[in-house]
Design an enzyme around this catalytic site. Structure first.
Site, short mmCIF file in Angstrom:
data_model
loop_
_atom_site.label_atom_id
_atom_site.label_comp_id
_atom_site.label_asym_id
_atom_site.label_seq_id
_atom_site.Cartn_x
_atom_site.Cartn_y
_atom_site.Cartn_z
N ARG A 32 14.14 1.98 -0.98
CA ARG A 32 13.03 1.97 -1.79
C ARG A 32 12.30 2.41 -2.50
O ARG A 32 12.31 3.40 -1.62
CB ARG A 32 11.76 1.47 -0.35
CG ARG A 32 10.54 0.62 -1.07
CD ARG A 32 9.65 1.47 0.54
NE ARG A 32 8.07 1.36 0.22
CZ ARG A 32 7.06 1.84 0.35
NH1 ARG A 32 7.35 3.02 1.02
NH2 ARG A 32 5.48 1.68 -0.23
N ARG A 73 -9.14 2.02 -4.95
CA ARG A 73 -9.27 3.89 -4.22
C ARG A 73 -10.41 4.25 -4.63
O ARG A 73 -11.25 3.34 -6.37
CB ARG A 73 -8.27 4.17 -5.60
CG ARG A 73 -6.82 3.80 -4.43
CD ARG A 73 -5.53 4.93 -5.58
NE ARG A 73 -4.15 5.23 -4.79
CZ ARG A 73 -3.74 4.87 -3.23
NH1 ARG A 73 -4.59 5.95 -2.55
NH2 ARG A 73 -2.77 4.39 -2.79
N LYS A 214 4.74 -8.69 1.56
CA LYS A 214 4.09 -8.13 2.41
C LYS A 214 2.44 -8.49 3.09
O LYS A 214 1.71 -9.29 2.63
CB LYS A 214 3.52 -6.88 2.18
CG LYS A 214 4.96 -6.05 1.26
CD LYS A 214 4.68 -4.71 0.29
CE LYS A 214 3.77 -3.66 1.04
NZ LYS A 214 3.83 -3.25 0.45
N THR A 272 5.06 0.96 8.17
CA THR A 272 4.13 1.76 8.26
C THR A 272 4.27 3.01 9.65
O THR A 272 4.33 2.35 10.74
CB THR A 272 2.87 1.39 8.56
OG1 THR A 272 2.75 -0.10 7.43
CG2 THR A 272 2.03 2.44 8.18
#
Length: 463
Positions: A32, A73, A214, A272
């Site tokens: 990945r 963020r 996702k 995750t």
């Protein structure tokens, strides 16, 4: 042969050819490239290094491009120092790219201020800090701290239950075009909310590349069936998902996704914090080992390592441990059913017959003779106990099949009559699978052209 695939993220801890060689030798099937970090030049260099490492290993290792998506963020802080946030403290989140400090931080994601309202919750730094919105306008969001902590620079902001736009960012658009031109084998699309997100991304590609949706937001779970229908694969991205929905729901949602994906024959990746403690420790916790084994029991096609191999202290060991956990789990996991019978066509029927024959004959492997990979995918959805060897004449198809549970791809010359093809494929199958003398192989082909001579068959051979 291990059925469940391993995906490893490369990063600073695996940033050289020798590390890539070691990752592949340890059992990695897919590498990945995380486009949330690094430049396009960095990823291009890694791409070519992975291709060279795969050649050295003699394996077909796929490359997954993971687009960053609209990650929200916080910005920079004065002196780069974290600011303490205590319960009851006021905090303003302003829109812009300036330097923040006590009482005020910044974010460049302007949509957030337009979407939140008084009473909404905001979670910062993977949920470590919780804020309640007291007021908002187009330029700033006023909040009060509910759960405090020290807030460092560039930490994620999650807004559970706040509807956010799902349009791809300018960065994602540039990275998508770059990845397709580079030749990545599959693309992970972040923060998918509906099937339209997948369809829009597919329409932007100059050539078709498999899309992994996702699943990170509640909207994705609400539209799961249509997303499964539109996607080539899905990823249970438990990091953001665990912040966007109540934490106690995550295990149940993961089971639901795996079940529905398996029934549709769509590969599903569990991701995750799989072996999170191995970022710093040489051994995972017992709970992490149980979690990984549970993903295998639930029918995951692949399990993904993130920080464990990208920035952790034990990247190769992490892969070796996950490989061992998967193999042990598979040694006792019963085969799980694939697609429901109402979807059976002639190709599915041939694959059903091949699986039944392999079970009765105790076959070493089922060999799918497939130009485009479809026969191997049909077999993978049925979850046979025997390994699936996918014989294709295309390198790109071989790499794309690296994601499918139980499938080991191999490239062979498929020209000529059926017997000649089977003869050539047997030699490669014996080599790839280390088949012992007198091992039984079941061959199947499901070409859609029913009138083509030798285009559809199920054969059995002893080698």
């Amino acid at each position: 042969m291990r059925h469940t695939k391993i995906i490893a993220t490369v990063g600073p801890a695996t940033n050289d050819p020798s590390s890539l060689d070691a990752l592949i030798a340890a059992g990695v099937d897919i590498i990945r490239l995380n486009f949330s970090h690094g430049t396009q030049a960095d990823h291009a260099r890694r791409f070519h290094e992975v291709r060279e490492a795969a050649k050295r290993s003699g394996r077909h290792v796929a490359i997954l491009q993971d687009l960053s998506g609209p990650k929200i963020r916080t910005g920079r802080l004065v002196g780069g120092k974290a600011i303490p946030l205590r319960i009851g403290d006021p905090l303003v989140i302003a829109i812009g790219d300036e330097i923040g400090g006590p009482g005020r931080v910044w974010t460049t994601y302007g949509e957030l201020a337009l979407r939140v309202s008084a009473g909404d919750r905001l979670l910062l730094d993977d949920g470590k800090i919780e804020l309640e919105v007291t007021a908002a306008n187009a330029t700033e969001i006023r909040t009060v701290v509910i759960d405090g902590g020290d807030l460092a620079e560039h930490k994620g902001i999650n807004a559970p239950h706040v509807p956010l736009p799902s349009d791809m960012t300018e960065k994602d658009l540039r990275d998508l075009a770059f990845g397709v031109a580079l030749g990545v084998d599959m693309i992970a699309l972040s923060f998918v909310q509906t099937a339209n997100d997948v369809l829009r991304a597919r329409a932007l590609m100059e050539k078709p590349v498999p899309i992994v949706a996702k699943l990170e937001r509640p909207e994705a779970i609400e539209h799961l069936d249509e997303i499964l229908a539109a996607s080539d694969a899905v990823m249970v991205a438990r990091g953001d998902l665990g912040l966007e929905i109540p934490l106690e729901r995550v295990p149940r949602v993961q089971k639901e996704i795996l079940k529905k994906a398996r029934l549709r024959g769509v590969p599903a990746i569990v991701a995750t914090q799989v072996l999170e403690s191995m970022r710093v420790e040489a051994r995972p916790t017992r709970a992490e080992a149980s979690d990984a084994a549970g993903a295998v029991d639930g029918g995951a096609d692949a399990i993904m390592l993130s920080a464990e191999t990208a920035t952790g202290l034990h990247p190769i060991r992490s892969v070796e441990v996950l490989d061992a956990i998967i193999r042990d789990a598979e040694s006792v996991t019963a085969a799980v059913p694939g697609r429901p019978s109402e979807h059976v066509d002639h190709g599915q029927a041939l694959c059903d017959a091949a699986v039944s024959l392999s079970e009765r004959a105790g076959a070493h492997a089922i060999v799918a003779v497939t130009h485009a990979g479809w026969t191997a995918k049909l077999l993978a959805a049925l979850r046979p106990r025997a390994a699936i060897l996918a014989a294709t004449n295309r390198e790109d198809i071989a790499r794309s099949l690296s994601l499918w549970c139980g499938v080991t791809p191999m490239v062979c010359d498929l020209n000529g009559d059926v017997e000649a093809v089977i003869s050539r494929v047997i030699d490669e199958a014996v080599r790839v699978s280390a088949a012992p003398d007198n091992a039984i192989l079941v061959f199947v082909n499901t070409a859609t052209d029913l009138d083509r001579s030798g285009g559809n068959f199920v054969r059995i051979r002893r080698v």
